[in-house]
Write an enzyme that holds these catalytic residues in place. Structure first.
Site, PDB file in Angstrom:
ATOM      1  N   THR A 257       0.858  -1.180   0.000  1.00 45.55           N
ATOM      2  CA  THR A 257       0.000   0.000   0.000  1.00 45.55           C
ATOM      3  C   THR A 257       0.893   1.228   0.000  1.00 45.55           C
ATOM      4  OG1 THR A 257      -1.742  -1.163   1.195  1.00 45.55           O
ATOM      5  CG2 THR A 257      -1.842   1.234   1.195  1.00 45.55           C
TER       6      THR A 257
ATOM      7  N   LYS B  11      -7.639   1.340  -2.681  1.00 48.74           N
ATOM      8  CA  LYS B  11      -7.090   0.810  -1.428  1.00 48.74           C
ATOM      9  C   LYS B  11      -6.982   1.914  -0.381  1.00 48.74           C
ATOM     10  CE  LYS B  11      -5.270  -1.884   1.610  1.00 48.74           C
ATOM     11  NZ  LYS B  11      -3.990  -2.604   1.491  1.00 48.74           N
TER      12      LYS B  11
END
Length: 289
Positions: A96, A171
């Protein structure tokens, strides 16, 4: 035998790397600490002394590291993977990272003749080890089709949001909403405690009522019990994701007060217990004035 390099063996990455071994890939692994790779090596993985060594000869390189800085280092730093990847190789970023970082990496690696796709994941470590993650992909359709054989071992659902960077956008939205939910849950639990409610009933009602979500279901009973064993996501990681998400939100919306409030809450949690479970937010909001 198809060769995969896996870089980053943390809570999620370790299980993901194991899935490639289970699927019959030849797997090279690198991590800052070799100790985390010992059982994978015993199962047949090849230990590499650097990301570059892991990537040498690989058909695909998959990374699962903490943040933008770590991602840049393992791809483009000294002994980074990009230095030894063969032309046309797949660079699959499961970390991420920030949206801008994903775009920058795509441009840089494309300039080196490589194919970069952003593929952050959702799911707990148990899902990673079982190959049951949801993959949030940003890639050209042709590139995704090429990458599918390398994604199949780690995920049972691919959500393709569009071009490179779009998987990361979703995300960050997902994890920012998680931060908001967990912070508000902690405040709600603390209010119920101070008001003298039956906390077992509160936990049950929250986990089964209209406000229930995966985050509420997972954290409500743990917060009431103050049981934060088996941390799967830390306050520092949630804070990092919120920083990236708020930075993106501020380029898209005129104001994001709720998101900023959640970020501020996790700034306190990170300062207090960065490596502890994110659910310890309850202890932050319960502190006396």
């Amino acid at each position: 035998m198809t060769k995969v390099a896996f870089i980053g063996l943390g809570r999620m990455g370790h299980g993901m790397a194991g899935r490639y071994l289970d699927a019959g890939f030849a797997v090279a692994v690198w991590n800052r600490s070799k100790a985390k790779a010992e059982d994978l090596i015993a199962r047949g993985a090849r230990w590499a002394a650097s990301p570059a060594e892991a990537a040498d000869g690989a058909d695909a390189v998959v990374t699962m590291v903490a943040d933008d800085g770590a991602s840049h280092a393992v791809w483009l730093g000294k002994d980074g993977a990009a230095a030894t990847m063969k032309a046309g190789g797949l660079a699959i970023e499961c970390s991420t990272v920030s949206h801008q970082h994903a775009l920058d990496m795509a441009r840089e690696l494309r300039g080196r003749g490589l194919i970069y796709i952003d593929c952050p994941v959702t799911g707990l470590p148990q899902a990673a080890a079982a190959g049951k993650l949801t993959l949030l992909v940003g890639a050209d359709t042709a590139d995704l089709d090429r990458a599918r054989p390398y994604l199949a071992p780690i995920g049972d659902l691919i959500r393709h949001f569009g071009a490179v960077g779009t998987g990361t956008v979703f995300k960050l939205i997902n994890n920012l909403m998680g931060a908001v939910q967990i912070a508000s849950l902690a405040e709600g639990i603390a209010m119920a405690e101070q008001a003298g409610l039956d906390m077992n009933l509160v936990a049950e009602a929250m986990a089964t009522g209209a406000v229930a979500s995966p985050q509420v279901i997972r954290h409500s009973k743990r917060m009431v019990a103050r049981d934060f064993s088996g941390a799967s996501f830390t306050a520092a990681l949630r804070h990092k994701d919120a920083v990236y998400a708020v930075a993106l939100a501020e380029t898209l919306l005129p104001d994001v007060p709720v998101s900023r409030a959640a970020l501020a809450a996790y700034e306190k949690a990170k300062a207090s217990a960065p490596d502890d479970d994110e659910g310890k937010m309850i202890e932050i909001v319960s502190q006396p004035k």
